[in-house]
Design a protein around this motif. Sequence first.
Motif, PDB file in Angstrom:
ATOM      1  N   PRO A  30      28.175  31.275  55.312  1.00  0.00           N
ATOM      2  CA  PRO A  30      27.216  31.759  56.311  1.00  0.00           C
ATOM      3  C   PRO A  30      26.376  32.905  55.747  1.00  0.00           C
ATOM      4  CG  PRO A  30      29.392  32.616  56.773  1.00  0.00           C
ATOM      5  CD  PRO A  30      29.555  31.664  55.626  1.00  0.00           C
ATOM      6  N   GLU A  31      25.389  33.336  56.515  1.00  0.00           N
ATOM      7  CA  GLU A  31      24.604  34.492  56.117  1.00  0.00           C
ATOM      8  C   GLU A  31      25.515  35.712  56.017  1.00  0.00           C
ATOM      9  OE1 GLU A  31      21.344  34.651  55.249  1.00  0.00           O
ATOM     10  OE2 GLU A  31      21.351  32.451  55.393  1.00  0.00           O
ATOM     11  N   ALA A  32      25.224  36.582  55.091  1.00  0.00           N
ATOM     12  CA  ALA A  32      26.111  37.706  54.797  1.00  0.00           C
ATOM     13  C   ALA A  32      26.356  38.604  56.001  1.00  0.00           C
ATOM     14  CB  ALA A  32      25.541  38.527  53.640  1.00  0.00           C
ATOM     15  N   ASP A  33      25.357  38.753  56.860  1.00  0.00           N
ATOM     16  CA  ASP A  33      25.489  39.659  57.993  1.00  0.00           C
ATOM     17  C   ASP A  33      25.828  38.952  59.296  1.00  0.00           C
ATOM     18  OD1 ASP A  33      23.099  38.358  58.304  1.00  0.00           O
ATOM     19  OD2 ASP A  33      21.870  40.164  58.474  1.00  0.00           O
ATOM     20  N   ALA A  34      26.164  37.654  59.227  1.00  0.00           N
ATOM     21  CA  ALA A  34      26.419  36.868  60.434  1.00  0.00           C
ATOM     22  C   ALA A  34      27.889  36.798  60.810  1.00  0.00           C
ATOM     23  CB  ALA A  34      25.877  35.449  60.263  1.00  0.00           C
ATOM     24  N   VAL A  35      28.772  37.216  59.909  1.00  0.00           N
ATOM     25  CA  VAL A  35      30.212  37.091  60.137  1.00  0.00           C
ATOM     26  C   VAL A  35      30.939  38.326  59.621  1.00  0.00           C
ATOM     27  CG1 VAL A  35      30.153  34.566  59.941  1.00  0.00           C
ATOM     28  CG2 VAL A  35      30.642  35.955  57.906  1.00  0.00           C
ATOM     29  N   ALA A  36      32.191  38.448  60.037  1.00  0.00           N
ATOM     30  CA  ALA A  36      33.123  39.390  59.417  1.00  0.00           C
ATOM     31  C   ALA A  36      33.898  38.591  58.371  1.00  0.00           C
ATOM     32  CB  ALA A  36      34.059  39.982  60.454  1.00  0.00           C
ATOM     33  N   TRP A  37      33.887  39.043  57.151  1.00  0.00           N
ATOM     34  CA  TRP A  37      34.461  38.284  56.042  1.00  0.00           C
ATOM     35  C   TRP A  37      35.931  38.634  55.840  1.00  0.00           C
ATOM     36  CZ3 TRP A  37      31.484  34.680  53.495  1.00  0.00           C
ATOM     37  CH2 TRP A  37      30.099  34.736  53.725  1.00  0.00           C
ATOM     38  N   ARG A  38      36.812  37.634  56.032  1.00  0.00           N
ATOM     39  CA  ARG A  38      38.226  37.844  55.732  1.00  0.00           C
ATOM     40  C   ARG A  38      38.487  37.376  54.303  1.00  0.00           C
ATOM     41  NH1 ARG A  38      41.555  36.534  60.258  1.00  0.00           N
ATOM     42  NH2 ARG A  38      40.993  34.361  59.932  1.00  0.00           N
ATOM     43  N   ILE A  39      39.016  38.278  53.508  1.00  0.00           N
ATOM     44  CA  ILE A  39      39.307  37.985  52.110  1.00  0.00           C
ATOM     45  C   ILE A  39      40.816  38.105  51.925  1.00  0.00           C
ATOM     46  CG2 ILE A  39      38.829  38.631  49.715  1.00  0.00           C
ATOM     47  CD1 ILE A  39      36.291  40.097  50.938  1.00  0.00           C
ATOM     48  N   SER A  40      41.435  37.057  51.414  1.00  0.00           N
ATOM     49  CA  SER A  40      42.890  37.005  51.334  1.00  0.00           C
ATOM     50  C   SER A  40      43.341  36.380  50.029  1.00  0.00           C
ATOM     51  CB  SER A  40      43.469  36.165  52.487  1.00  0.00           C
ATOM     52  OG  SER A  40      43.032  36.619  53.742  1.00  0.00           O
ATOM     53  N   SER A  41      44.581  36.672  49.676  1.00  0.00           N
ATOM     54  CA  SER A  41      45.297  35.902  48.666  1.00  0.00           C
ATOM     55  C   SER A  41      46.579  35.427  49.339  1.00  0.00           C
ATOM     56  CB  SER A  41      45.579  36.745  47.418  1.00  0.00           C
ATOM     57  OG  SER A  41      46.435  37.820  47.729  1.00  0.00           O
ATOM     58  N   ASP A  42      47.489  34.883  48.588  1.00  0.00           N
ATOM     59  CA  ASP A  42      48.756  34.425  49.165  1.00  0.00           C
ATOM     60  C   ASP A  42      49.829  35.492  48.968  1.00  0.00           C
ATOM     61  OD1 ASP A  42      47.785  31.915  49.965  1.00  0.00           O
ATOM     62  OD2 ASP A  42      48.049  31.118  47.936  1.00  0.00           O
ATOM     63  N   THR A  43      50.618  35.713  50.007  1.00  0.00           N
ATOM     64  CA  THR A  43      51.698  36.692  49.907  1.00  0.00           C
ATOM     65  C   THR A  43      52.751  36.243  48.906  1.00  0.00           C
ATOM     66  OG1 THR A  43      51.358  37.187  52.251  1.00  0.00           O
ATOM     67  CG2 THR A  43      53.352  38.056  51.225  1.00  0.00           C
ATOM     68  N   TYR A  44      53.089  34.948  48.962  1.00  0.00           N
ATOM     69  CA  TYR A  44      54.133  34.401  48.093  1.00  0.00           C
ATOM     70  C   TYR A  44      53.524  33.495  47.031  1.00  0.00           C
ATOM     71  CZ  TYR A  44      56.939  35.923  52.083  1.00  0.00           C
ATOM     72  OH  TYR A  44      57.502  36.667  53.099  1.00  0.00           O
ATOM     73  N   ASP A  45      53.930  33.695  45.781  1.00  0.00           N
ATOM     74  CA  ASP A  45      53.522  32.819  44.666  1.00  0.00           C
ATOM     75  C   ASP A  45      52.010  32.658  44.599  1.00  0.00           C
ATOM     76  OD1 ASP A  45      56.245  32.355  44.032  1.00  0.00           O
ATOM     77  OD2 ASP A  45      56.342  30.811  45.590  1.00  0.00           O
ATOM     78  N   SER A  46      51.309  33.752  44.682  1.00  0.00           N
ATOM     79  CA  SER A  46      49.849  33.700  44.660  1.00  0.00           C
ATOM     80  C   SER A  46      49.330  33.357  43.267  1.00  0.00           C
ATOM     81  CB  SER A  46      49.276  35.050  45.102  1.00  0.00           C
ATOM     82  OG  SER A  46      47.877  35.041  45.027  1.00  0.00           O
ATOM     83  N   GLU A  47      48.360  32.459  43.213  1.00  0.00           N
ATOM     84  CA  GLU A  47      47.727  32.097  41.951  1.00  0.00           C
ATOM     85  C   GLU A  47      46.490  32.944  41.678  1.00  0.00           C
ATOM     86  OE1 GLU A  47      46.951  27.934  41.933  1.00  0.00           O
ATOM     87  OE2 GLU A  47      49.069  27.378  42.096  1.00  0.00           O
ATOM     88  N   GLU A  48      46.090  33.747  42.673  1.00  0.00           N
ATOM     89  CA  GLU A  48      44.932  34.614  42.530  1.00  0.00           C
ATOM     90  C   GLU A  48      45.227  35.936  43.232  1.00  0.00           C
ATOM     91  OE1 GLU A  48      40.169  34.128  43.193  1.00  0.00           O
ATOM     92  OE2 GLU A  48      41.418  33.830  44.978  1.00  0.00           O
ATOM     93  N   GLU A  49      44.993  37.040  42.556  1.00  0.00           N
ATOM     94  CA  GLU A  49      45.181  38.332  43.173  1.00  0.00           C
ATOM     95  C   GLU A  49      44.041  38.624  44.139  1.00  0.00           C
ATOM     96  OE1 GLU A  49      45.665  41.361  40.248  1.00  0.00           O
ATOM     97  OE2 GLU A  49      47.530  40.507  39.436  1.00  0.00           O
ATOM     98  N   TRP A  50      44.328  39.509  45.100  1.00  0.00           N
ATOM     99  CA  TRP A  50      43.295  39.843  46.087  1.00  0.00           C
ATOM    100  C   TRP A  50      42.055  40.400  45.406  1.00  0.00           C
ATOM    101  CZ3 TRP A  50      39.980  43.419  47.868  1.00  0.00           C
ATOM    102  CH2 TRP A  50      39.442  43.218  49.149  1.00  0.00           C
ATOM    103  N   THR A  51      42.245  41.239  44.426  1.00  0.00           N
ATOM    104  CA  THR A  51      41.095  41.846  43.749  1.00  0.00           C
ATOM    105  C   THR A  51      40.244  40.781  43.036  1.00  0.00           C
ATOM    106  OG1 THR A  51      42.550  42.355  41.877  1.00  0.00           O
ATOM    107  CG2 THR A  51      42.135  44.117  43.464  1.00  0.00           C
ATOM    108  N   GLU A  52      40.884  39.706  42.586  1.00  0.00           N
ATOM    109  CA  GLU A  52      40.119  38.611  41.974  1.00  0.00           C
ATOM    110  C   GLU A  52      39.311  37.866  43.031  1.00  0.00           C
ATOM    111  OE1 GLU A  52      43.048  37.486  38.215  1.00  0.00           O
ATOM    112  OE2 GLU A  52      43.471  36.624  40.196  1.00  0.00           O
TER     113      GLU A  52
END
Length: 319
Positions: A30-52
Amino acid sequence: MSYASHLKESYGLPVFDFPGPEDEGTTRLPEADAVAWRISSDTYDSEEEWTEAFARFTAAVDTTRVRAIVVGAWEEAYESGPGRIIAALVDAGPRLPALRALFLGDMESEECEISWITQADVGPLLDNFPELEEFGVRGGSGLHFSTAAHSRLRSLTVETGGLPAGFVRSVAAADLPALEHLDLWLGTSEYGGDSALSDLAPVLAGERLPSLRHLALRNSEIQDEIAAAVGSAPVVARLETLDLSMGVLTDEGATALLGGQPLTHLTSLDLHHNYLSEPLRERFRDVLGTAGVSLDLDRGHADEDEWDGRVWRFVAVGE
């Protein structure tokens, strides 16, 4: 027992999940200002860190237009705090000039129980985003509030199964002249909620919170004490809404609340999840309901257990 759930909106915007790496390029953003962006990784066995995930987000979205960010799960949140996440957000501050709302720790129980979420000092987020208007955090373990002042913050929400007394005292001592909405889930001593009524005294006095109109002190095992204190608290006279829900509120505290200062100026009083008798519920309806105050007296799942000759009552959100 109730549980905290994922946010549906933030800053009046619908929450949108930024896609994971497997969906990158296939999900229309969506447009950058049209939503609140939830950014997540997985708590268990994550293949990507939140910072990534956040790095992919800043590369894919016009961050100069982003108004709200919701930090979801991060890897091993049950034992690893959000220090690196806070640092990444602070570092990105110059690229987020329009950011007005931030929530840290939007996790459901399947990701991490609320009282297992490891938190940190959230002060750097407030200190480095002076234009922030809404801030929220979930999880009380290791939670600190080092911010001494913030001139623009209008809403502060803290959801825990146990809120440390030090955090409560720091919030009460902070200079927050624009704060209109304060929501504290105080929790229980079993999960680190060791605050006493005296820690809340500056909030109830209201002198440091001149703009406060919506106060929620809830999910507490000392809800009776809080209700009795609210009955004579100076801040109440200028409130529009009052929320003492989700805790161990009995007839004792509710009677003190009704016997205190008038509450007929309120637009709403929320007492849901309570241990009130039906005669006392009727008194609330007679005194406040007939005056036009919107009441929530739903008992919900506030069931009593009797064991070893003692009656046990529980807050709505604990573990």
